[in-house]
Design a protein around this motif. Structure first.
Motif, PDB file in Angstrom:
ATOM      1  N   GLN A   1      -8.820   1.435  -1.229  1.00 26.85           N
ATOM      2  CA  GLN A   1      -9.507   1.609   0.044  1.00 26.85           C
ATOM      3  C   GLN A   1      -8.489   1.444   1.164  1.00 26.85           C
ATOM      4  O   GLN A   1      -7.802   0.424   1.252  1.00 26.85           O
ATOM      5  N   TYR A   2      -8.399   2.449   2.024  1.00 25.15           N
ATOM      6  CA  TYR A   2      -7.418   2.435   3.097  1.00 25.15           C
ATOM      7  C   TYR A   2      -8.108   2.646   4.433  1.00 25.15           C
ATOM      8  O   TYR A   2      -9.197   3.231   4.516  1.00 25.15           O
ATOM      9  N   ARG A   3      -7.433   2.163   5.480  1.00 25.53           N
ATOM     10  CA  ARG A   3      -7.980   2.312   6.826  1.00 25.53           C
ATOM     11  C   ARG A   3      -6.911   2.845   7.766  1.00 25.53           C
ATOM     12  O   ARG A   3      -5.714   2.773   7.466  1.00 25.53           O
TER      13      ARG A   3
ATOM     14  N   GLU B   1       0.834  -1.211   0.000  1.00 25.98           N
ATOM     15  CA  GLU B   1       0.000   0.000   0.000  1.00 25.98           C
ATOM     16  C   GLU B   1       0.865   1.255   0.000  1.00 25.98           C
ATOM     17  O   GLU B   1       0.563   2.217  -0.731  1.00 25.98           O
TER      18      GLU B   1
ATOM     19  N   LYS C   1      -5.366   5.936   5.699  1.00 23.25           N
ATOM     20  CA  LYS C   1      -6.520   6.697   5.194  1.00 23.25           C
ATOM     21  C   LYS C   1      -6.362   8.179   5.519  1.00 23.25           C
ATOM     22  O   LYS C   1      -6.660   9.049   4.694  1.00 23.25           O
ATOM     23  N   LYS C   2      -5.876   8.475   6.730  1.00 28.30           N
ATOM     24  CA  LYS C   2      -5.656   9.879   7.103  1.00 28.30           C
ATOM     25  C   LYS C   2      -4.588  10.511   6.201  1.00 28.30           C
ATOM     26  O   LYS C   2      -4.717  11.668   5.791  1.00 28.30           O
TER      27      LYS C   2
ATOM     28  N   VAL D   1      -3.765   9.590   3.078  1.00 24.45           N
ATOM     29  CA  VAL D   1      -4.309   9.771   1.731  1.00 24.45           C
ATOM     30  C   VAL D   1      -5.267  10.951   1.695  1.00 24.45           C
ATOM     31  O   VAL D   1      -5.233  11.773   0.758  1.00 24.45           O
ATOM     32  N   ASP D   2      -6.131  11.086   2.707  1.00 20.25           N
ATOM     33  CA  ASP D   2      -7.062  12.227   2.760  1.00 20.25           C
ATOM     34  C   ASP D   2      -6.300  13.545   2.854  1.00 20.25           C
ATOM     35  O   ASP D   2      -6.681  14.544   2.220  1.00 20.25           O
TER      36      ASP D   2
END
Length: 383
Positions: free
Chosen positions: A116-118, A93, A122-123, A125-126
């Motif tokens: 899709q990341y968690r 990833e 995810k933070k 990527v955002d």
């Protein structure tokens, strides 16, 4: 997608190989442990646990403990394989995000990182997407500024070139002696003089506009009565109102309203509004100035009952060089900077200005704080 599929196959192969290695290692450990217990049975018989275990081995009752050992072995194998797969997936990833960032950095700013990341990823990527969006907005704002500069140069060149051409034309006639009488000479020089004054107005407006557009422009703050200021300004316009057959009146409630601000710059604001009212509201017969208080603000409305401004023009009135209809601009010979200057001065005071047409009246509504804070380059005028 091919790269992602290859990565999955590689991870599965790695998991199978890792599982096999772990099973072989644990089997080897088990065989070595069994040999040690059998070889040194006398030493371990004194310990009840090892003695019991040795007895089972010696009587070949290993099947009674084999399920227990098998469960432990499988659990450990699954835990190690899961940890390895999760670690490898996280590395994949991260590598994928880095590759996507390189693609975005090549100028593909509208691209978004796929997948899709968690959790923390995810933070991250955002945050990257927010950074790219803010960069796009900054680039768009810079583009608008550059376009605005180009329009400024084009408009200024056009507006100055027209009177300058006339000045050069009439002065060349005088220079070449191409006039028949003193009266004709006077006409030429007078026309050149008027065009020169028109150019000066344009240059002064442009200078004023660029000055008040800067948020660091200092204001000469003082206390004054806004009602008295507007009444005095109205008195200065009485002659023009009389010549145009229009009535100018000021209505104030309360009769006195003290405020802090730069009266010289605010005079420029209301001078522009009244000038526009007489120019563009000539089909009417009234110009009204209403002054009141709305909380901690002065509320001022300048209205005229002349020809209403079209709805499409209301949205652009405060843009620089905007003059509404072309025929109107030719008739009034305005620079198109008056309302832009007015808006900038009002905003320097922390106020707002807007225009609307209602019941046949064109209205300019202003809200100005009665007390403002203004810092100059040397000190703060008000604590």
């Amino acid at each position: 997608m091919d790269l992602k599929r290859r990565e999955k196959i590689r991870l599965m192969m790695e998991a199978v190989i890792t599982t096999g290695i772990i099973i072989l290692v644990y089997f080897a450990v088990f065989v070595i442990l069994r040999w040690v217990l059998q070889t040194f049975s006398g030493y371990f018989e004194s310990i009840w646990f090892f003695g019991d275990f040795l007895e089972r081995l010696q009587t070949e009752q290993l099947m009674t403990i084999a399920p227990f050992l098998l469960v432990i072995l499988i659990t450990m194998v699954v835990a190690v394989v899961y940890w390895r797969l999760k670690r490898r997936h996280r590395q994949y990833e991260l590598q994928h995000i880095i590759d996507e960032l390189h693609y975005i950095a090549q100028g593909n700013y509208t691209h978004r990182i796929r997948g899709q990341y968690r959790g923390d990823l995810k933070k991250v990527v955002d945050s990257i997407h927010m950074l790219v969006d803010s960069t796009l907005e900054a680039m768009e704002e810079e583009r608008r500024i550059e376009q605005s500069k180009d329009e400024l140069i084009t408009n200024v060149s056009h507006d100055i070139r027209t009177p300058l051409t006339s000045i050069i034309g009439y002065l060349s006639l005088v220079e070449e002696g191409r006039y028949q009488s003193v009266e004709e000479l006077t006409t030429y020089t007078h026309t050149a003089y008027e065009k020169a004054k028109q150019m000066k107005v344009m240059v002064d407006d442009l200078f004023e506009y660029t000055k008040v557009r800067q948020t660091t422009t200092p204001l000469n703050i003082t206390d004054f009565d806004i009602v008295q200021l507007l009444e005095q300004l109205a008195a200065d316009f009485e002659l023009e109102a009389s010549e145009k057959g229009m009535e100018l009146s000021v209505h104030a409630s309360p009769e006195r309203l003290m405020m802090r601000g730069d009266p010289e710059k605010l005079v420029r604001v209301f001078n522009n509004l009244l000038t526009n009212a007489f120019k563009y509201g000539k089909d009417g017969d009234k110009v009204l100035v209403d002054v009141g208080q709305e909380g901690p603000q002065a509320k001022i409305t300048v209205s005229n009952n002349g020809q209403p401004i079209p709805e499409k023009s209301l949205r652009h009135l405060f843009e620089r060089f905007y003059r509404g209809e072309e025929s109107r601009s030719q008739e009034t010979s305005g620079t198109g900077l008056g309302l832009a200057i007015a808006k900038s001065i009002v905003e320097l005071h922390g106020g707002t200005i807007q225009a609307k047409t209602e019941n046949g009246w064109t209205q300019f509504h202003l809200l100005l704080p009665l007390y403002i804070r203004q810092k100059t380059y040397e000190s703060e005028l008000f604590d």
